[in-house]
Design a protein around this motif. Structure first.
Motif, PDB file in Angstrom:
ATOM      1  N   SER A 202      -4.318   5.838   5.229  1.00  0.00           N
ATOM      2  CA  SER A 202      -5.112   5.568   4.251  1.00  0.00           C
ATOM      3  C   SER A 202      -4.782   4.046   3.938  1.00  0.00           C
ATOM      4  O   SER A 202      -5.661   3.144   3.769  1.00  0.00           O
ATOM      5  CB  SER A 202      -4.916   6.212   2.999  1.00  0.00           C
ATOM      6  OG  SER A 202      -5.697   5.680   1.830  1.00  0.00           O
ATOM      7  N   THR A 203      -3.578   3.790   4.103  1.00  0.00           N
ATOM      8  CA  THR A 203      -3.196   2.349   3.701  1.00  0.00           C
ATOM      9  C   THR A 203      -3.463   1.303   5.106  1.00  0.00           C
ATOM     10  O   THR A 203      -3.974   0.201   4.607  1.00  0.00           O
ATOM     11  CB  THR A 203      -1.520   2.284   3.623  1.00  0.00           C
ATOM     12  OG1 THR A 203      -1.079   2.935   2.481  1.00  0.00           O
ATOM     13  CG2 THR A 203      -1.038   0.770   3.285  1.00  0.00           C
ATOM     14  N   THR A 206      -7.291   0.686   4.391  1.00  0.00           N
ATOM     15  CA  THR A 206      -7.514  -0.185   3.453  1.00  0.00           C
ATOM     16  C   THR A 206      -7.002  -1.669   3.869  1.00  0.00           C
ATOM     17  O   THR A 206      -7.627  -2.636   3.659  1.00  0.00           O
ATOM     18  CB  THR A 206      -6.646   0.116   2.147  1.00  0.00           C
ATOM     19  OG1 THR A 206      -6.868   1.599   1.878  1.00  0.00           O
ATOM     20  CG2 THR A 206      -7.011  -0.647   1.057  1.00  0.00           C
ATOM     21  N   ASN A 207      -6.020  -1.854   4.471  1.00  0.00           N
ATOM     22  CA  ASN A 207      -5.821  -3.229   4.948  1.00  0.00           C
ATOM     23  C   ASN A 207      -6.694  -3.679   5.934  1.00  0.00           C
ATOM     24  O   ASN A 207      -6.666  -4.836   5.957  1.00  0.00           O
ATOM     25  CB  ASN A 207      -4.275  -2.986   5.735  1.00  0.00           C
ATOM     26  CG  ASN A 207      -3.236  -2.877   4.601  1.00  0.00           C
ATOM     27  OD1 ASN A 207      -3.562  -3.252   3.372  1.00  0.00           O
ATOM     28  ND2 ASN A 207      -2.102  -2.292   5.271  1.00  0.00           N
ATOM     29  N   ASN A 210      -9.762  -4.813   3.905  1.00  0.00           N
ATOM     30  CA  ASN A 210      -9.576  -6.023   3.131  1.00  0.00           C
ATOM     31  C   ASN A 210      -9.300  -7.204   3.964  1.00  0.00           C
ATOM     32  O   ASN A 210      -8.995  -8.512   3.461  1.00  0.00           O
ATOM     33  CB  ASN A 210      -8.476  -5.658   2.160  1.00  0.00           C
ATOM     34  CG  ASN A 210      -8.356  -4.570   1.237  1.00  0.00           C
ATOM     35  OD1 ASN A 210      -9.999  -4.365   0.898  1.00  0.00           O
ATOM     36  ND2 ASN A 210      -7.581  -3.886   0.778  1.00  0.00           N
TER      37      ASN A 210
END
Length: 430
Positions: A202-203, A206-207, A210
């Motif tokens: 998930s991280t 997200t990175n 973004n």
């Protein structure tokens, strides 16, 4: 592996063992969601991410499946039991009575050593629980205290909760070993590491969304992880086979011996333990600095204690090599192996029994240990180097986690295959 799981599921006995193992893991994961009283979990998680993620406590957090940073009843996880097992294993070398129990005690001696290990686990759980309570008491985040109250009652409740949790985790692991599939402690450690996988994915997503991480870099990371898994599987299954030949001998009217076999020596004979110990010791300066209130923004701290520093990487690498040789010395005694071969009428072709054989075995073990230590050092340092280049801090324990996950998976699959082989084995009368 998936075909092995599918075939095992078709066998009623193995299916029961798999379901029992899954049930124990569900109970364990539910316990990881229960926090101890008097702790503000939100402030603790923020404090942990800001101050302690790069210390030895970050390793404990990874091994506990993030339960350590959330102060759950299973926060100590299986660390007390692992430490107790290692301590007792080392003491069997130093204390003659324990050595006799291990070598000559048989089944009764093994049970006594297990009982000593359990009591040691509870003692270490009390010590580690007290240290955790001291950390909760002393740390604050922007003036907000982690503990709601720090009197004797709250201290006793928190410490006893952590200790009881570690003892219960030890019991769960023993139940898996006895009634489930594989080694229970390894399975729990496997579940802890795998439980962090969704948050890591998930991280990363997200990175990428973004713009903090390019998509091709994320793709290269995934390819690198797959290549690392292939390397770990290859080295884990690799071994050096020393040829051994047994002389023929007459016992009554029958002749025994004369067969050729080999003495297998694993390339990675010590597993992941050198990495765990090396990381614990290499992170001690950062841990002590944090407890003393030093800031990670200091330039001297960054160059000496930070996991991304060159000095840390060099010390980490050298400690891995040192601990690899240490565990190789504990596990293999060339003189004892040579004596056992001589007693059973075996010899290594080209070497006389006794001291020449022991010297040859020692030479082979030293070479294999050096190669295995280099392999562990490279696997441990690669995530640190890649994380420093890409500015991703949570890759620092990636090598350790991948080795543990792959090793436990291979061990569990081998255990299932052995049980299926025993079930389908046919005797000579058929």
């Amino acid at each position: 592996m998936f075909s092995t799981l599918r075939n095992a599921w078709k066998i009623p006995e193995l299916r029961k063992k798999l379901l029992f193992t899954l049930l124990i893991l569900v109970i364990y994961r539910l316990g990881n969601c229960i926090t101890v009283p008097f702790v503000d979990v939100k402030i603790l998680a923020e404090t942990f991410d800001y101050y302690l993620s790069n210390t030895v406590l970050g390793l404990f957090n990874a091994m506990s499946g993030s339960a350590f940073s959330n102060a759950t009843v299973f926060a100590l996880s299986i660390q007390p039991y692992i430490n107790a097992s290692i301590i007792i294993q080392l003491l069997t070398i130093a204390i003659p009575s324990l050595e006799r129990l291990q070598k000559e005690g048989g089944e009764e001696g093994r049970k006594k050593l297990e009982k000593i290990t359990r009591y040691t686990t509870i003692g270490l759980g009390l010590v580690m629980g007290f240290a955790y309570w001291v950390m909760l008491k002393n740390y604050t985040n922007q003036g907000y205290a982690i503990l709601g109250q720090s009197d004797f009652i709250s201290a006793a409740v928190i410490i006893l909760s952590f200790t009881a949790g570690s003892a219960f985790v030890m019991w769960l692991g023993e139940q898996i070993t006895e009634f489930g599939i594989g080694n229970g402690i390894s399975i729990i450690l496997f579940a802890n590491i795998i439980s962090r996988l969704p948050s890591g994915i998930s991280t990363m997503v997200t990175n990428v969304a973004n713009g903090g991480l390019a998509w091709y870099v994320a793709l290269l990371l995934l390819v690198g992880i797959l290549a690392l898994i292939v390397l770990i599987i290859f080295v884990t299954n690799s071994e050096r086979r020393i040829p051994v030949q047994y002389a023929k001998r007459m016992v009554g009217r029958k002749m025994y011996g004369g067969q050729n076999t080999h003495l297998p020596i694993k390339v990675n004979m010590s597993g992941v333990l050198p990495i765990i110990f090396a990381q614990s010791i290499a992170s001690l300066p950062a841990t002590i600095a944090m407890f003393c209130g030093m800031s990670s923004s200091n330039s001297w701290y960054k160059y000496l204690f930070s996991p991304s520093s060159v000095i840390y990487a060099i010390c980490y690498f050298l400690l891995i090599i040192a601990f690899s040789y240490f565990y190789a010395t504990i596990q293999y005694n060339p003189v004892e192996i040579s004596n056992n071969l001589q007693k059973n009428g075996g010899f290594i072709p080209g070497f006389r029994p006794g001291k020449p054989t022991a010297n040859f075995i020692s030479k082979v073990i030293n070479k294999i240990t050096f190669f295995g230590a280099l392999y562990l050092g490279i696997v441990a340092l690669l995530p640190i180097i890649v994380g420093d280049i890409l500015k991703i801090s949570n890759l620092s324990i990636g090598g350790t986690s991948v080795i543990i996950v792959v090793g436990v998976a291979l061990e569990t699959v081998a255990a299932m295959e052995a049980q299926m082989l025993m079930r389908h084995y046919k005797g000579f009368l058929e």
